[in-house]
Write an enzyme that holds these catalytic residues in place. Structure first.
Site, PDB file in Angstrom:
ATOM      1  N   GLU A 289       8.737 -31.641 -44.517  1.00 37.30           N
ATOM      2  CA  GLU A 289       9.067 -30.410 -45.297  1.00 37.30           C
ATOM      3  C   GLU A 289      10.539 -30.131 -45.838  1.00 37.30           C
ATOM      4  O   GLU A 289      11.278 -30.591 -45.197  1.00 37.30           O
ATOM      5  CB  GLU A 289       8.610 -29.379 -44.165  1.00 37.30           C
ATOM      6  CG  GLU A 289       8.806 -27.943 -44.617  1.00 37.30           C
ATOM      7  CD  GLU A 289       8.583 -26.843 -43.512  1.00 37.30           C
ATOM      8  OE1 GLU A 289       8.306 -25.753 -43.690  1.00 37.30           O
ATOM      9  OE2 GLU A 289       8.443 -27.299 -42.494  1.00 37.30           O
ATOM     10  N   LYS A 346       2.649 -23.158 -49.457  1.00 34.17           N
ATOM     11  CA  LYS A 346       2.207 -22.908 -48.025  1.00 34.17           C
ATOM     12  C   LYS A 346       1.866 -21.532 -48.176  1.00 34.17           C
ATOM     13  O   LYS A 346       2.014 -20.464 -48.520  1.00 34.17           O
ATOM     14  CB  LYS A 346       3.296 -23.124 -47.105  1.00 34.17           C
ATOM     15  CG  LYS A 346       3.155 -22.566 -45.731  1.00 34.17           C
ATOM     16  CD  LYS A 346       4.234 -22.991 -44.960  1.00 34.17           C
ATOM     17  CE  LYS A 346       3.765 -22.843 -43.427  1.00 34.17           C
ATOM     18  NZ  LYS A 346       5.050 -22.747 -42.672  1.00 34.17           N
ATOM     19  N   CYS A 400       4.007 -27.550 -41.760  1.00 33.31           N
ATOM     20  CA  CYS A 400       4.445 -27.149 -40.560  1.00 33.31           C
ATOM     21  C   CYS A 400       3.360 -26.320 -39.620  1.00 33.31           C
ATOM     22  O   CYS A 400       2.493 -26.886 -39.302  1.00 33.31           O
ATOM     23  CB  CYS A 400       5.810 -26.293 -40.749  1.00 33.31           C
ATOM     24  SG  CYS A 400       6.413 -26.014 -39.280  1.00 33.31           S
TER      25      CYS A 400
END
Length: 531
Positions: A289, A346, A400
């Site tokens: 990430e 995301k 994540c």
């Protein structure tokens, strides 16, 4: 293949029955029991005992893995609740156990606030107290609702509360009781009912043991777990197929406090490039990430260098991007010619980490998202969706925090021709410290692989990175705080299991039936008492 890795003679006669020694021991035990009962009958001493049990129970979570402490800790809690005289006392008992559980299980939550201690350190105590105390309200409410009701109703409500905890206020399904079985054969049952089924087992075994009676209660959890071990153990991972795609996992180990430092950014960038370029050419290279410290529209040269280092292999990485006034935490797949083949933004952002509710107003008081540079933080994407990876097929990207939400992954991992070949999780766990957070996050990745019967390639900035097969077995791994790259064969994907097909629906139905049966039993028992 690990390309490079470096890590930051006398005997004593026992007294016979009737001897003074034996009588003294017996009298001590008989005298201790009323004292314990008196403590359990008082609300605050009972709460203290429940809190201690909660701390002991949380030792079943990663990295400790002492699930065999969790079961007796829950058993003690069920004994303590029998002494609750009022609904308020029952709430206090359940809340205290949860406060101890989350206090230890989520102790890593202070770590992000000390990355920039001067700016954010003052918030750490409030985060611990509010988060752990707030999550404990769920369990306290369950114990209050189930006051003077059967253990079966308590367990049904408790599992339901844990499922709700994964949804309410954007959800936080972390440190669930069922997570203590990750890494054991019992975890294979997650393919049927996910983490809620594991939680039902974790809470149900002590409840069943207590209901059977004093003579057999110790044998029930032991026999149940031993049977599960034998029947569910998938054994060691088989040797990879010779034609399995080779995935290179690159862990640059960029220390969070230095990650955005202009003097250190070139160091971490060069580390990424050298790890990518070494060894044989893989079929896919994965970076973590926010692998690059620049926005996407400022990273043309860096991406070109990465493509050259990958030598024709597609490159998947996390990167920030800007679109007008909005910022996104994104993942892209770049093909061997340097073209962006896929883009994902995301969707499930971390509250108070990647965005602050009413962020611009909060920024005036010095409150910022820990992982975002703007007052309002990142903008969520339109939703989880598979992306195409050249030469591999479809992959489900997860950034994540998104790896902990089984329900959202279920919705995105379609069945049939659109079912992804693998899950691709890119994360930066440097925020989580080094004690428990990164290990718990990695453990949940193993659970997602079991639930979907789908392999996962997981790459973390500072670790733990690894390849996980469809049974949740770790086939290759780079440890925490190590710098390195690892070539891992992509394990095969299994058939979509029951949980991937039907999600939480069967578990919700089962909990409703269990709750209704328990309520009916309570009514019948009351009727017999009244007669």
């Amino acid at each position: 293949m690990l390309i490079r890795a470096a890590s930051s003679g006398s005997a004593f006669a026992s007294p016979r029955a009737g001897t003074p020694e034996r009588m003294s021991a017996a009298s001590l035990r008989s005298g201790a029991r009323p004292a314990v009962r008196r403590m359990a009958a008082r609300p605050w001493p009972r709460a203290a005992m429940a809190g201690f049990a909660g701390v002991a129970g949380a030792l079943g979570l990663a990295p400790w893995g002492a699930w065999w402490l969790t079961l007796p800790a829950i058993l003690l809690l069920l004994v303590l609740r029998r002494h609750d005289a009022t609904r308020g006392g029952a709430f206090l008992t359940g809340w205290a156990f949860a406060a101890g559980w989350f206090g230890l299980g989520l102790s890593w939550i202070v770590e992000p606030f000390f990355v920039d201690a001067a700016r954010d350190g003052w918030m750490a105590p409030f985060a611990v107290v509010l988060l752990c105390g707030g999550l404990a309200l769920f369990w306290g409410a369950v114990f209050a609702l189930a006051h003077r009701r059967s253990a079966a109703l308590l367990v049904a409500l408790w599992v339901a509360a844990e499922m709700a905890r994964g949804v309410v206020f954007t959800g936080f399904p972390w440190a669930m009781p069922g997570h203590v079985f990750i890494g054991t054969p019992v975890a294979q049952l997650a393919a049927l009912g996910g983490a809620p089924l594991l939680t039902l087992i974790t809470l149900g075994l002590p409840a069943v043991a207590l209901s059977i009676g004093r003579s057999l209660w110790l044998a029930v959890p032991a026999l149940a777990c031993a049977g599960a071990w034998v029947m569910l153990d998938p054994g060691p991972a088989p040797a990879p197929s010779p034609d399995a795609p080779l995935v290179r996992l690159v862990q640059p180990n960029a220390v969070q406090s230095l990650k955005w430092d202009p003097d250190w950014a070139p160091v971490f960038h060069d580390r990424l490039m050298s790890l990518t370029a070494e060894g044989p050419v893989p079929d896919l290279v994965v970076w973590p990430e926010t692998a690059l410290p620049w926005l996407l529209d400022q990273s043309e040269a860096a991406l070109a260098e990465g493509v050259a280092a990958a030598r024709g292999a597609p490159l998947a990485l996390g990167i920030q991007r800007r679109e007008a006034a909005r910022y996104y935490n994104s993942a892209i797949v770049v093909d061997g010619k340097g073209r962006i083949a896929s883009l994902y933004d995301k969707t499930h952002l971390v509250p108070f980490g990647e965005y602050i509710p009413f962020g611009e107003a909060a920024a005036r008081f010095g409150i910022h998202g820990l992982a975002a540079s703007e007052g309002g933080g990142y903008t969520p994407g339109p939703g989880l969706h598979p992306v195409a990876v050249p030469g591999i097929g479809l992959a489900l990207p997860l950034i994540c925090y998104e790896g902990i939400f089984a329900r959202e992954i279920n919705a995105a991992a379609a069945i049939g021709a659109l079912r992804p070949r693998l899950m691709l999780l890119m994360t930066n766990d440097a925020w989580f410290g080094t004690l428990s957070g990164p290990y718990q996050h990695f453990a949940q990745a193993r659970l997602r692989a079991i639930e979907q019967r789908m392999p996962m390639a997981r790459v973390a900035n500072t670790g733990v990175s690894g390849m996980i097969d469809a049974q949740g077995r770790v086939t290759a791994q780079i440890g925490l705080d190590e710098t390195g790259a690892l070539d891992a064969a992509l394990p095969p994907r299994g058939a979509a299991p029951a949980y991937a097909r039907w999600g939480d629906g069967p578990m919700i139905s089962a909990l409703l039936l269990l709750g209704l049966a328990a309520m009916r039993r309570n009514l019948l028992d009351r009727g017999r008492v009244g007669a």
